[in-house]
Design an enzyme around this catalytic site. Structure first.
Site, PDB file in Angstrom:
ATOM      1  CG  ASN A  10      65.975  81.808  57.352  1.00  0.00           C
ATOM      2  OD1 ASN A  10      66.888  80.342  58.195  1.00  0.00           O
ATOM      3  ND2 ASN A  10      65.253  81.410  56.675  1.00  0.00           N
ATOM      4  CE  LYS A  17      67.107  82.226  52.345  1.00  0.00           C
ATOM      5  NZ  LYS A  17      65.578  81.420  52.054  1.00  0.00           N
ATOM      6  NE  ARG A  93      62.967  79.100  59.135  1.00  0.00           N
ATOM      7  CZ  ARG A  93      63.084  78.258  57.879  1.00  0.00           C
ATOM      8  NH1 ARG A  93      64.537  78.233  57.389  1.00  0.00           N
ATOM      9  NH2 ARG A  93      62.338  77.337  58.091  1.00  0.00           N
ATOM     10  CG  HIS A 182      56.811  75.307  56.594  1.00  0.00           C
ATOM     11  ND1 HIS A 182      56.249  74.194  55.940  1.00  0.00           N
ATOM     12  CD2 HIS A 182      57.717  75.067  56.292  1.00  0.00           C
ATOM     13  CE1 HIS A 182      57.442  74.203  54.986  1.00  0.00           C
ATOM     14  NE2 HIS A 182      58.340  74.977  54.667  1.00  0.00           N
ATOM     15  CG  ASN A 213      60.930  73.230  47.036  1.00  0.00           C
ATOM     16  OD1 ASN A 213      60.503  72.485  45.861  1.00  0.00           O
ATOM     17  ND2 ASN A 213      62.144  73.477  46.870  1.00  0.00           N
ATOM     18  NE  ARG A 243      61.646  68.483  51.959  1.00  0.00           N
ATOM     19  CZ  ARG A 243      61.421  69.694  53.297  1.00  0.00           C
ATOM     20  NH1 ARG A 243      60.163  70.037  53.406  1.00  0.00           N
ATOM     21  NH2 ARG A 243      62.678  70.433  52.595  1.00  0.00           N
ATOM     22  NE  ARG A 286      57.122  79.442  38.764  1.00  0.00           N
ATOM     23  CZ  ARG A 286      58.155  80.327  39.563  1.00  0.00           C
ATOM     24  NH1 ARG A 286      58.253  81.360  39.284  1.00  0.00           N
ATOM     25  NH2 ARG A 286      59.587  79.999  39.861  1.00  0.00           N
ATOM     26  CB  VAL A 333      51.818  75.771  44.766  1.00  0.00           C
ATOM     27  CG1 VAL A 333      51.511  74.704  44.562  1.00  0.00           C
ATOM     28  CG2 VAL A 333      54.141  75.798  44.674  1.00  0.00           C
ATOM     29  CD  GLU A 386      58.699  80.782  56.617  1.00  0.00           C
ATOM     30  OE1 GLU A 386      57.836  80.653  55.375  1.00  0.00           O
ATOM     31  OE2 GLU A 386      58.390  79.890  57.332  1.00  0.00           O
TER      32      GLU A 386
HETATM   33  P1  ADP Z   1      60.420  78.083  49.698  1.00  0.00           P
HETATM   34  O1  ADP Z   1      60.350  78.846  51.266  1.00  0.00           O
HETATM   35  O2  ADP Z   1      59.202  76.588  50.057  1.00  0.00           O
HETATM   36  O3  ADP Z   1      61.571  77.449  48.606  1.00  0.00           O
HETATM   37  P2  ADP Z   1      58.415  79.205  48.075  1.00  0.00           P
HETATM   38  O4  ADP Z   1      57.002  79.477  49.893  1.00  0.00           O
HETATM   39  O5  ADP Z   1      59.128  79.860  47.593  1.00  0.00           O
HETATM   40  O6  ADP Z   1      58.964  78.280  48.596  1.00  0.00           O
HETATM   41  O7  ADP Z   1      57.886  78.519  46.977  1.00  0.00           O
HETATM   42  C1  ADP Z   1      58.998  78.127  45.845  1.00  0.00           C
HETATM   43  C2  ADP Z   1      57.660  77.782  45.114  1.00  0.00           C
HETATM   44  O8  ADP Z   1      56.590  78.368  44.423  1.00  0.00           O
HETATM   45  C3  ADP Z   1      58.551  77.329  43.965  1.00  0.00           C
HETATM   46  O9  ADP Z   1      58.820  75.630  43.132  1.00  0.00           O
HETATM   47  C4  ADP Z   1      57.760  76.461  42.663  1.00  0.00           C
HETATM   48  O10 ADP Z   1      56.706  76.177  42.584  1.00  0.00           O
HETATM   49  C5  ADP Z   1      55.979  77.829  43.186  1.00  0.00           C
HETATM   50  N1  ADP Z   1      55.865  79.149  42.909  1.00  0.00           N
HETATM   51  C6  ADP Z   1      56.304  79.791  42.331  1.00  0.00           C
HETATM   52  N2  ADP Z   1      55.644  80.959  41.831  1.00  0.00           N
HETATM   53  C7  ADP Z   1      54.954  80.179  40.981  1.00  0.00           C
HETATM   54  C8  ADP Z   1      53.717  81.134  39.808  1.00  0.00           C
HETATM   55  N3  ADP Z   1      53.774  81.931  39.748  1.00  0.00           N
HETATM   56  N4  ADP Z   1      52.337  79.886  39.534  1.00  0.00           N
HETATM   57  C9  ADP Z   1      52.891  78.630  40.300  1.00  0.00           C
HETATM   58  N5  ADP Z   1      53.871  78.239  40.875  1.00  0.00           N
HETATM   59  C10 ADP Z   1      54.534  79.161  41.419  1.00  0.00           C
END
Ligand code: ADP
Length: 405
Positions: A10, A17, A93, A182, A213, A243, A286, A333, A386
């Site tokens: 990726n 990654k 990817r 996604h 995110n 965003r 969080r 999330v 993924e």
């Molecule tokens: P991406 O791949 O889009 O960067 P992820 O799927 O890894 O994102 O999600 C990252 C987000 O998940 C973080 O910004 C945070 O808001 C949320 N997150 C991670 N762990 C927790 C948790 N225990 N409780 C609430 N939100 C969380």
């Protein structure tokens, strides 16, 4: 087939990654990343899951070619190098496959040219993805390289969902339509949700909520995507970490005419300084929940806006699908924030939607159902993967093309 390993790459603009999987049992052999490529302080972190050993190195890594060479050396130290005869393929990817790529493809010069042609609709992502492909090809020219597109799963959307209601000839000239992103996650999670229900993907209708995110929703009818919330770019749809998601397009004219902002400034505002971070200064759910629990009004409003948008999409996709068997929450999330799941379905009992407070609050690793026993619609938490999906699609394609499976 004798070679059973797939390396998943990726490539971002300044990062690479990777994961190495053994497709006999989908197990991880190694994982890691190189970040800050092109800077003096590039960092490589490599974990060999076969031994549990982690190694980190810091120092200048000039470009993606150097990064992949460094990764190859690290893999080689664990007997897992790119030169191994056990390596069946490299799966890449690729963010934007436009309308052309409806499935993963084995990379050749024509595929590279087409990914290049799509750069105007994915200026940040496709060039980085191409660099990864070119580098991997130069290191192992004999090895099949497979491109797996974030957009592919969404190419089944009907024209009624994929087209914006703007002048057809203008839209066609500039290839403006809703592509969605996604896709590997939506494909994987919708299939895993069917599995969790004990059914075939073709027998269930699922709303997938990928809340990381970046965040997107999709409506999946009998295994095929019929609508998704991201559009020409990943900016449309849900409220995300940074965003805005949906806004009246006239906001942009207003900012230009009245605010005197340039196109680039508005782009940055909507992609990087909006969403949760723009609303309350934090984009980590969080932290936002912690602030909400302390009575912080700004965080409360950001959370409420996030949930309001999510609820609108659940309702919209319920209507698009007509019958819904499950709603699946996934990504950072979706998998972890019980408060988001609870708030997103609150008040939707009339649609057969609810969470069981105990099940929803309980921590768990695997896919699980958090709705009450016997609920009309299952509410599920389904961890996304993924890399596994890219590896699975890559391996299936390479096996099929060599007729070795
Ligand atoms: P991406 O791949 O889009 O960067 P992820 O799927 O890894 O994102 O999600 C990252 C987000 O998940 C973080 O910004 C945070 O808001 C949320 N997150 C991670 N762990 C927790 C948790 N225990 N409780 C609430 N939100 C969380």
């Amino acid at each position: 087939m004798t070679a059973t390993r797939v390396l998943v790459l990726n490539s971002g603009s300044s990062s690479l990654k990777y994961q190495l999987l053994d497709m006999r049992d989908s197990s991880r052999l190694a994982t890691g990343f190189v970040e800050r490529i092109g800077e003096r302080t590039s960092r490589l972190k490599h974990t060999a899951l076969t031994t549990g050993e982690t190694r980190e190195t810091t120092g200048p890594v000039a470009d993606h070619a150097a990064a992949l060479k460094a990764v190859s050396e690290e893999l080689g130290r664990d007997g897992l190098g790119l030169d191994s005869p056990d390596l069946a393929a490299i799966g890449h990817r690729v963010v934007h496959g436009g309308s052309s790529f409806t499935e993963p493809v084995i990379v050749d010069d024509a595929v590279i040219a087409e990914i290049e042609r799509l750069i105007p609709v994915a200026p940040l992502h496709n060039p980085a993805n191409l660099t990864g492909i070119r580098t991997a090809r130069s290191l192992r020219p004999d090895l099949p390289q497979v491109a797996v597109f974030d957009t592919a799963f969404h190419t089944t959307m009907p024209e009624s969902a994929a087209r914006y209601a703007i002048d057809v000839s203008t839209a066609d000239e500039y290839r403006i339509r809703r592509y969605g992103f996604h896709g590997t996650s939506h494909a994987y999670v919708s299939r895993e949700t069917a599995k969790l229900l004990g059914k075939a993907p073709g027998d269930v209708n699922v709303i997938v909520l990928h809340l990381g995110n970046g965040a997107s929703a999709s409506a999946v009818r009998e295994g095929r995507c019929v609508d998704t919330s991201m559009g020409l770019t990943p900016l449309e749809g849900l409220v995300m970490g940074t965003r805005s998601g949906d806004v009246d397009p006239a906001v942009i004219f207003h900012l230009a005419r009245v605010g005197g902002m340039s196109t680039d400034e508005i782009d940055t505002l909507l992609n990087k300084k909006s969403g949760l971070i723009g609303l309350c200064g934090d984009n980590d759910m969080r932290e936002i929940r912690r602030r909400v629990d302390e009575g912080d009004e700004q965080a409360r409003l950001a959370f409420d806006i996030y949930i309001h948008r999510l609820k609108k999409y659940i309702g919209a996709y319920y209507a698009v699908l007509g019958r819904v068997d499950a709603i699946a929450f996934t990504a950072g999330v979706g998998e972890n924030a019980a408060a988001v799941r609870e708030a997103a379905v609150a008040g939707l009992e009339g649609l057969g939607l609810a969470v069981d407070a105990g099940l929803n609050a309980a921590r768990g690793d695997g896919a699980r159902i958090v709705s009450p026993e016997g609920a009309r619609v299952a509410v599920a938490v389904v961890p996304t993967d993924e890399e596994l999906e890219i590896a699975t699609q890559t391996y299936a394609l390479v096996g099929a093309s060599h007729d070795l499976t």
